[in-house]
Motif scaffolding. Sequence first.
Motif, short mmCIF file in Angstrom:
data_model
loop_
_atom_site.label_atom_id
_atom_site.label_comp_id
_atom_site.label_asym_id
_atom_site.label_seq_id
_atom_site.Cartn_x
_atom_site.Cartn_y
_atom_site.Cartn_z
N PHE A 86 -15.63 16.94 39.74
CA PHE A 86 -16.42 17.99 40.37
C PHE A 86 -16.12 18.06 41.87
N SER A 87 -14.85 18.30 42.14
CA SER A 87 -14.39 18.60 43.49
C SER A 87 -13.53 19.85 43.39
N VAL A 88 -13.34 20.53 44.49
CA VAL A 88 -12.63 21.81 44.48
C VAL A 88 -11.23 21.65 43.90
N LYS A 89 -10.49 20.68 44.39
CA LYS A 89 -9.10 20.50 43.95
C LYS A 89 -9.02 20.11 42.47
N GLN A 90 -9.83 19.13 42.08
CA GLN A 90 -9.74 18.61 40.71
C GLN A 90 -10.21 19.64 39.69
N LEU A 91 -11.30 20.35 39.98
CA LEU A 91 -11.82 21.33 39.03
C LEU A 91 -10.86 22.50 38.87
N ASN A 92 -10.25 22.93 39.97
CA ASN A 92 -9.24 24.00 39.89
C ASN A 92 -8.03 23.55 39.08
N ALA A 93 -7.64 22.29 39.25
CA ALA A 93 -6.52 21.76 38.48
C ALA A 93 -6.86 21.72 36.99
N TRP A 94 -8.10 21.35 36.68
CA TRP A 94 -8.56 21.31 35.28
C TRP A 94 -8.52 22.71 34.66
N ASN A 95 -9.02 23.69 35.40
CA ASN A 95 -9.00 25.07 34.89
C ASN A 95 -7.57 25.60 34.76
N LYS A 96 -6.71 25.20 35.68
CA LYS A 96 -5.31 25.63 35.64
C LYS A 96 -4.61 25.04 34.41
N LEU A 97 -4.94 23.79 34.09
CA LEU A 97 -4.37 23.17 32.90
C LEU A 97 -4.73 23.97 31.66
N ALA A 98 -6.00 24.35 31.53
CA ALA A 98 -6.43 25.14 30.38
C ALA A 98 -5.72 26.49 30.33
N GLU A 99 -5.60 27.15 31.49
CA GLU A 99 -4.93 28.46 31.55
C GLU A 99 -3.47 28.36 31.12
N SER A 100 -2.84 27.21 31.38
CA SER A 100 -1.40 27.08 31.09
C SER A 100 -1.09 27.11 29.60
N PHE A 101 -2.09 26.88 28.75
CA PHE A 101 -1.85 26.89 27.30
C PHE A 101 -1.94 28.29 26.70
N LYS A 102 -2.57 29.19 27.37
CA LYS A 102 -2.86 30.51 26.79
C LYS A 102 -1.62 31.33 26.42
N PRO A 103 -0.52 31.27 27.20
CA PRO A 103 0.62 32.13 26.85
C PRO A 103 1.38 31.72 25.60
N ASP A 105 2.61 31.03 21.86
CA ASP A 105 2.41 31.74 20.60
C ASP A 105 1.57 30.94 19.61
N GLU A 106 1.62 29.61 19.71
CA GLU A 106 0.89 28.77 18.76
C GLU A 106 -0.62 28.78 19.02
N VAL A 107 -1.02 29.25 20.19
CA VAL A 107 -2.43 29.18 20.59
C VAL A 107 -3.14 30.49 20.31
N GLU A 108 -4.28 30.38 19.62
CA GLU A 108 -5.09 31.56 19.35
C GLU A 108 -6.01 31.87 20.53
N THR A 109 -6.70 30.86 21.00
CA THR A 109 -7.58 31.05 22.16
C THR A 109 -7.85 29.72 22.83
N VAL A 110 -8.21 29.78 24.10
CA VAL A 110 -8.56 28.59 24.87
C VAL A 110 -9.91 28.83 25.51
N LEU A 111 -10.80 27.85 25.40
CA LEU A 111 -12.10 27.93 26.04
C LEU A 111 -12.28 26.74 26.98
N SER A 112 -12.41 27.05 28.24
CA SER A 112 -12.66 26.01 29.23
C SER A 112 -13.85 26.43 30.07
N ILE A 113 -14.21 25.63 31.05
CA ILE A 113 -15.32 25.96 31.93
C ILE A 113 -15.12 27.34 32.57
#
Length: 806
Positions: A86-103, A105-113
């Motif tokens: 729960f710091s600016v850098k770490q939480l943004n990195a966590w959200n970025k990790l989740a976003e990186s899976f969305k493109p 083809d094997e992924v239907e959907t991703v749900l993160s914070i």
Amino acid sequence: MFKLLTTGFWEAIARIILRNKIFILITVIAATVFFSMQWKHMRFTYTEANMLPDDHEVNLIYNDFLKIFGEEGNLIVLGVKDSSLFSVKQLNAWNKLAESFKPYDEVETVLSIKDLQKLVKNTNKEQFDLEPFIKDSISSIEQINTLQNDLFKKYPFYDNFLFNAETKTIRTAIYLKKDIVNTSARKDFIIKVLQPKIDAFYNDTKLNVRVSGMPYIRTFNAQNIVDEIPIFIGAALLITSLIFFLFFRSFRATFISLIVVCIGVMWTFGILGLLGYEITVLTALIPPLIIVIGIPNCIFLINKYQHEVRSHGNKVKSLQRVITKVGNATLMTNVTTASGFATFILTESTLLKEFGIVASLSILAIFILCLLIIPIIYTFLPYPKDRHLEHLNKRWIGGFVNWMERMVKHKKITIYVTAFILIIASIIGMYKIEISGSLIEDMPKDKQFFKDIRFFEDEFNGIMPLEIMVDTKRKKGVMKLATLKRINELEELIVETPELSKPISVVSLVKYSKQAYYNGNPKYYQLPTSQENSFILSYARNSSSDVDLLRNFVDSTGQYARITTFMKDIGTDKMERIQENLQNKIDKVFPKERYEVTMTGKALVFQKGTKYLVRNLIISLTLAIFLISLFMAYLFRSFRMIIVSLIPNLLPLIVTAGLMGYVGVPIKPSTILVFSIAFGISVDDTIHFLAKYRQELQANHWKIRKSVYAALRETGVSMFYTSIVLFFGFSVFTISSFGGTVALGALVSITLLFAMLSNLLLLPSLLLSLERNIANKEVLRKPAIDIIPSDDDDEMDTKNEQENLS
């Protein structure tokens, strides 16, 4: 007549093998090349082992669920429990990790914070709108504090799904496309995409990411199975060849045996590929099993050859006698061993059928290879040297045989009392045996993916899906308030059950809708009243997000609803009690004339499969005993001999079952195999002993005691050799990281050791005690097949044979 035919048959086989050795070797090489070409068709399993028949009621219910809602095991979860997240850098990195899976083809959907949406009331349009908790990226600690306050205090809809409000553990959910969950694409995504991204994230943030979910667990569990195959094969080759060398003190004999069993392993993989079977946790055991079972064949053949060479010095005659005498005996013992495995073919479990087919075919194949290759190779080799024959005179082996003979002569009462005490103690222990229906119990405890399962159990009450499907028997019946209240009442019981996680269903969504209607006030997170229901649902129907919100909870017709909960790794007894409690609640809340409610999910299917296998254990073991009894009846033409031969082979099984109860080893898919496998192998010693005993009776004019002791001395050494090889060979499986494989190896080893002692002490004692009833010409009539022909049966003109075979 039978005797002459049998002797003549094996003499003909010997002539064919020794006269056509070049052609046979070429044929074996060609067959090996053919089987090697089938390796490309081998498939590694991408699904869980389904131990139930396809038409079993539990499978039919599960398949009905899949038809309506699709694959349920497509969720991968990533979790972090770390206050530094729960710091600016770490939480943004966590959200970025989740976003990186969305493109992908094997992924239907991703749900993160970052993907979480607030359901917001739009009074002007009389609908609900969705607004993200995080609109862009996090830029300040104030935003984080607001986010935590919203998530952990105001919106219970998401609690225990993407976060744990108490421990502040955060999750990201990745839903794979349902059509790739049971394919190699799932493995490629997890190994080549998911894991490298998580590793890179850790290197950047030093946050320990926990990963789980059925696709992830299955991938690494299957990978572990594949990784252990070469380890098992290598260990089995090493330990059996080492023991073989210690017995024979001959590099040549050891090398020949290794060649034979290695070709047998190649054929086994070829059979798997030819039949198109998957490599599962069971079929992965067959290649090392073939090594362990094949080496005793080599011991019998090479030991007989060296005995014959030392006796008369004629190599051609020695090799012919190896085939005519030991060939018949090894055929009989391999057939009984294969029968123990083949009983699994008659079960209705695909998993066990495939195991039984491949194992029994491979055992017969290794027998053929031993019988062909060993005599042929020795025709090209010089006579064994004196040092290679020294093992035939080992004093310590003689000491062991003398000890057995003394026990049988003077300590029969001690042997019977010991056997009786073991039986009583074992029966008491058998009542302590439990049945395990756990999906993860056998998984390697030291692997990270197993530790992550425990992590998610602690934080979110489990990872194994349990599904409840409600059929309202009419379209749009799910959204009726009466139905919602019934589902809610069932969910209250689920929440009160500590082994189950908070359920997810349409009820949670309707409660969230009411909370949104009252401007997000968390005290209104509850089902609407009859008056509220109509206008809250009208808001929901007007919302463009309505379909997206409902699609995971209700089918397209509105007739079926699903309740998803996750289960901890619990024992079968607990699981059955939970299922019984849920079923009682279902019967009480849902009238059968209006609703049909079924429970399913992978955890439940596996548990039912285990119970089904336990019933099949009794059937397969009974069938093995029946088949081998018929076989013994055909060989010895004596019902009394069947009874006498079964007693020393059933005793080790009872002792092993009792030991399982005392030690706490449960009945599960892996340990279920122990009894049929051990019985099929241990009865080989009985066949060898009784065959030699009958031969000695005829040679000694039906003098019973002399015949028993002669048979004991003759077969004791070979039985000791092969039992030691089998004991240490099966012990190889104890190096596995899978608990079930370890238990299988240890239990079979122990059972075979008991079986050796039982056949060398109890069996001859019974023959001596029952001599008047057993050992007479009427009881021991001429057998259908002479397993060990007498020397007079195969005496030939050695000079003529040498001319014929040269």
